[in-house]
Design a protein around this motif. Structure first.
Motif, mmCIF file in Angstrom:
data_model
loop_
_atom_site.group_PDB
_atom_site.id
_atom_site.type_symbol
_atom_site.label_atom_id
_atom_site.label_comp_id
_atom_site.label_asym_id
_atom_site.label_seq_id
_atom_site.Cartn_x
_atom_site.Cartn_y
_atom_site.Cartn_z
ATOM 1 N N TYR A 21 0.355 -6.013 -2.319
ATOM 2 C CA TYR A 21 0.355 -5.603 -3.721
ATOM 3 C C TYR A 21 1.377 -6.339 -4.596
ATOM 4 O O TYR A 21 1.029 -6.833 -5.663
ATOM 5 C CB TYR A 21 0.573 -4.094 -3.841
ATOM 6 N N SER A 22 2.634 -6.401 -4.150
ATOM 7 C CA SER A 22 3.643 -6.874 -5.094
ATOM 8 C C SER A 22 4.776 -7.724 -4.523
ATOM 9 O O SER A 22 5.565 -8.261 -5.291
ATOM 10 C CB SER A 22 4.267 -5.671 -5.814
ATOM 11 N N GLU A 57 -11.994 -5.349 -11.523
ATOM 12 C CA GLU A 57 -11.385 -5.558 -10.197
ATOM 13 C C GLU A 57 -10.091 -4.748 -10.077
ATOM 14 O O GLU A 57 -9.833 -4.127 -9.047
ATOM 15 C CB GLU A 57 -11.096 -7.046 -9.965
ATOM 16 N N ALA A 58 -9.283 -4.762 -11.130
ATOM 17 C CA ALA A 58 -8.010 -4.035 -11.108
ATOM 18 C C ALA A 58 -8.218 -2.528 -11.012
ATOM 19 O O ALA A 58 -7.552 -1.847 -10.213
ATOM 20 C CB ALA A 58 -7.193 -4.386 -12.355
ATOM 21 N N VAL A 59 -9.139 -1.998 -11.788
ATOM 22 C CA VAL A 59 -9.383 -0.546 -11.759
ATOM 23 C C VAL A 59 -10.037 -0.149 -10.436
ATOM 24 O O VAL A 59 -9.745 0.917 -9.877
ATOM 25 C CB VAL A 59 -10.203 -0.102 -12.988
ATOM 26 N N HIS A 60 -10.901 -0.994 -9.906
ATOM 27 C CA HIS A 60 -11.516 -0.762 -8.594
ATOM 28 C C HIS A 60 -10.424 -0.658 -7.516
ATOM 29 O O HIS A 60 -10.467 0.240 -6.670
ATOM 30 C CB HIS A 60 -12.481 -1.918 -8.293
ATOM 31 N N ALA A 61 -9.454 -1.552 -7.556
ATOM 32 C CA ALA A 61 -8.345 -1.500 -6.593
ATOM 33 C C ALA A 61 -7.559 -0.200 -6.748
ATOM 34 O O ALA A 61 -7.171 0.427 -5.752
ATOM 35 C CB ALA A 61 -7.436 -2.710 -6.759
ATOM 36 N N ALA A 62 -7.326 0.223 -7.988
ATOM 37 C CA ALA A 62 -6.627 1.488 -8.219
ATOM 38 C C ALA A 62 -7.412 2.650 -7.623
ATOM 39 O O ALA A 62 -6.843 3.551 -7.000
ATOM 40 C CB ALA A 62 -6.407 1.712 -9.718
ATOM 41 N N TYR A 63 -8.725 2.639 -7.807
ATOM 42 C CA TYR A 63 -9.551 3.728 -7.280
ATOM 43 C C TYR A 63 -9.429 3.826 -5.756
ATOM 44 O O TYR A 63 -9.287 4.917 -5.207
ATOM 45 C CB TYR A 63 -11.023 3.563 -7.670
ATOM 46 N N GLY A 134 -20.772 9.914 10.978
ATOM 47 C CA GLY A 134 -20.727 9.175 12.225
ATOM 48 C C GLY A 134 -19.632 8.132 12.314
ATOM 49 O O GLY A 134 -19.488 7.463 13.323
ATOM 50 N N VAL A 135 -18.837 7.984 11.246
ATOM 51 C CA VAL A 135 -17.765 6.997 11.253
ATOM 52 C C VAL A 135 -16.437 7.713 11.478
ATOM 53 O O VAL A 135 -16.147 8.699 10.817
ATOM 54 C CB VAL A 135 -17.718 6.225 9.908
ATOM 55 N N LYS A 136 -15.666 7.223 12.399
ATOM 56 C CA LYS A 136 -14.344 7.789 12.651
ATOM 57 C C LYS A 136 -13.298 6.793 12.171
ATOM 58 O O LYS A 136 -13.291 5.639 12.583
ATOM 59 C CB LYS A 136 -14.140 8.064 14.148
ATOM 60 N N THR A 137 -12.450 7.228 11.277
ATOM 61 C CA THR A 137 -11.417 6.386 10.696
ATOM 62 C C THR A 137 -10.083 7.096 10.794
ATOM 63 O O THR A 137 -9.980 8.270 10.461
ATOM 64 C CB THR A 137 -11.732 6.101 9.208
ATOM 65 N N THR A 138 -9.073 6.378 11.237
ATOM 66 C CA THR A 138 -7.739 6.960 11.322
ATOM 67 C C THR A 138 -6.963 6.678 10.035
ATOM 68 O O THR A 138 -7.296 5.757 9.290
ATOM 69 C CB THR A 138 -6.955 6.361 12.508
ATOM 70 N N PRO A 139 -5.905 7.442 9.794
ATOM 71 C CA PRO A 139 -5.041 7.113 8.663
ATOM 72 C C PRO A 139 -4.501 5.681 8.764
ATOM 73 O O PRO A 139 -4.408 4.984 7.747
ATOM 74 C CB PRO A 139 -3.918 8.150 8.753
ATOM 75 N N PHE A 140 -4.174 5.237 9.968
ATOM 76 C CA PHE A 140 -3.726 3.849 10.151
ATOM 77 C C PHE A 140 -4.779 2.876 9.635
ATOM 78 O O PHE A 140 -4.465 1.928 8.912
ATOM 79 C CB PHE A 140 -3.419 3.582 11.628
ATOM 80 N N ASP A 141 -6.049 3.114 10.011
ATOM 81 C CA ASP A 141 -7.147 2.248 9.565
ATOM 82 C C ASP A 141 -7.254 2.225 8.042
ATOM 83 O O ASP A 141 -7.485 1.171 7.439
ATOM 84 C CB ASP A 141 -8.494 2.730 10.121
ATOM 85 N N LEU A 142 -7.122 3.384 7.415
ATOM 86 C CA LEU A 142 -7.236 3.474 5.955
ATOM 87 C C LEU A 142 -6.135 2.688 5.256
ATOM 88 O O LEU A 142 -6.395 1.956 4.301
ATOM 89 C CB LEU A 142 -7.178 4.937 5.506
ATOM 90 N N ILE A 143 -4.906 2.833 5.741
ATOM 91 C CA ILE A 143 -3.770 2.158 5.114
ATOM 92 C C ILE A 143 -3.872 0.646 5.318
ATOM 93 O O ILE A 143 -3.696 -0.134 4.373
ATOM 94 C CB ILE A 143 -2.435 2.715 5.663
ATOM 95 N N LEU A 144 -4.189 0.238 6.528
ATOM 96 C CA LEU A 144 -4.389 -1.186 6.809
ATOM 97 C C LEU A 144 -5.517 -1.734 5.930
ATOM 98 O O LEU A 144 -5.394 -2.799 5.316
ATOM 99 C CB LEU A 144 -4.724 -1.397 8.281
ATOM 100 N N GLY A 145 -6.599 -0.996 5.834
ATOM 101 C CA GLY A 145 -7.748 -1.434 5.055
ATOM 102 C C GLY A 145 -7.451 -1.579 3.585
ATOM 103 O O GLY A 145 -7.905 -2.537 2.935
ATOM 104 N N VAL A 146 -6.691 -0.658 3.019
ATOM 105 C CA VAL A 146 -6.413 -0.746 1.579
ATOM 106 C C VAL A 146 -5.465 -1.913 1.290
ATOM 107 O O VAL A 146 -5.559 -2.543 0.228
ATOM 108 C CB VAL A 146 -5.931 0.602 0.998
ATOM 109 N N ALA A 147 -4.588 -2.247 2.221
ATOM 110 C CA ALA A 147 -3.745 -3.432 2.045
ATOM 111 C C ALA A 147 -4.618 -4.692 2.056
ATOM 112 O O ALA A 147 -4.473 -5.569 1.192
ATOM 113 C CB ALA A 147 -2.672 -3.501 3.128
ATOM 114 N N CYS A 148 -5.538 -4.773 3.004
ATOM 115 C CA CYS A 148 -6.462 -5.920 3.054
ATOM 116 C C CYS A 148 -7.319 -5.980 1.798
ATOM 117 O O CYS A 148 -7.614 -7.062 1.281
ATOM 118 C CB CYS A 148 -7.343 -5.829 4.298
ATOM 119 N N HIS A 149 -7.715 -4.833 1.298
ATOM 120 C CA HIS A 149 -8.517 -4.731 0.084
ATOM 121 C C HIS A 149 -7.776 -5.350 -1.102
ATOM 122 O O HIS A 149 -8.367 -6.076 -1.911
ATOM 123 C CB HIS A 149 -8.831 -3.248 -0.156
ATOM 124 N N ASP A 150 -6.477 -5.092 -1.208
ATOM 125 C CA ASP A 150 -5.681 -5.688 -2.281
ATOM 126 C C ASP A 150 -5.690 -7.209 -2.194
ATOM 127 O O ASP A 150 -5.852 -7.897 -3.207
ATOM 128 C CB ASP A 150 -4.232 -5.199 -2.211
#
Length: 166
Positions: A21-22, A57-63, A134-150
């Motif tokens: 992010y920054s 793109e910026a607002v999508h990232a915020a969401y 049917g999808v299992k996601t951990t908090p670790f996966d979510l945090i890692l994913g949102v960083a990659c998303h940025d």
């Protein structure tokens, strides 16, 4: 709480969020850096009809930062600052600097909330999977994913800025 006093998995995730992010990173421009010095006119420019612009793109990232924060904190759905989900048409009226800065502030605030929620987690809270369709996601996966998303959207924004110049 200082990163040195955090458990290692949380410290690593916070570093990933920060670099994406920054904070300075080896991979190049982060999300906030890709938005630096972009004005409302540039943010509203579309490469073609029905294609996303920098503003969207910026607002999508915020969401999606909000969506991860919501999953981590248990906040109810529908509590995002804007009505809707995922992609938001921007600008909604004239492309004013005030409207653009308000959406950049939303991104910044949402990142800060997400980072604070991650900082409050313990390593033991990173593993339990959430279920859904049917999808299992951990908090670790979510945090890692949102960083990659940025990082992904930082690259898209850099591309849109180059396209504007061509």
């Amino acid at each position: 709480m200082r990163a040195t006093s955090l458990n290692k998995p949380i410290a690593i995730l916070l570093r990933m969020l920060d670099e994406a992010y920054s904070h300075r990173a080896w991979h190049g421009t982060n999300l906030r850096g890709s938005l630096r010095a972009v004005n409302a006119r540039q943010a509203a420019w579309r490469p073609a009809p029905r294609r996303h612009n920098i503003w969207e793109e910026a607002v999508h990232a915020a969401y999606w930062k909000y969506a991860v924060w919501r999953r981590l904190t248990g906040e109810k759905r529908g509590s995002f600052a804007l009505e809707g989900s995922n992609w938001f048409v921007r600008p909604t009226g004239p492309a004013t600097e005030a409207a653009w800065r308000a959406d950049l502030a939303l991104l910044e605030d949402t990142h800060r909330q997400l980072r604070a929620a991650v900082e409050r987690l313990s390593a033991g809270e990173l593993g339990p999977a959430y279920g859904g369709r049917g999808v299992k996601t951990t908090p670790f996966d979510l945090i890692l994913g949102v960083a990659c998303h940025d990082v992904y959207h930082a690259g898209q924004i850099q591309l849109l800025k180059r396209l504007q110049k061509s």
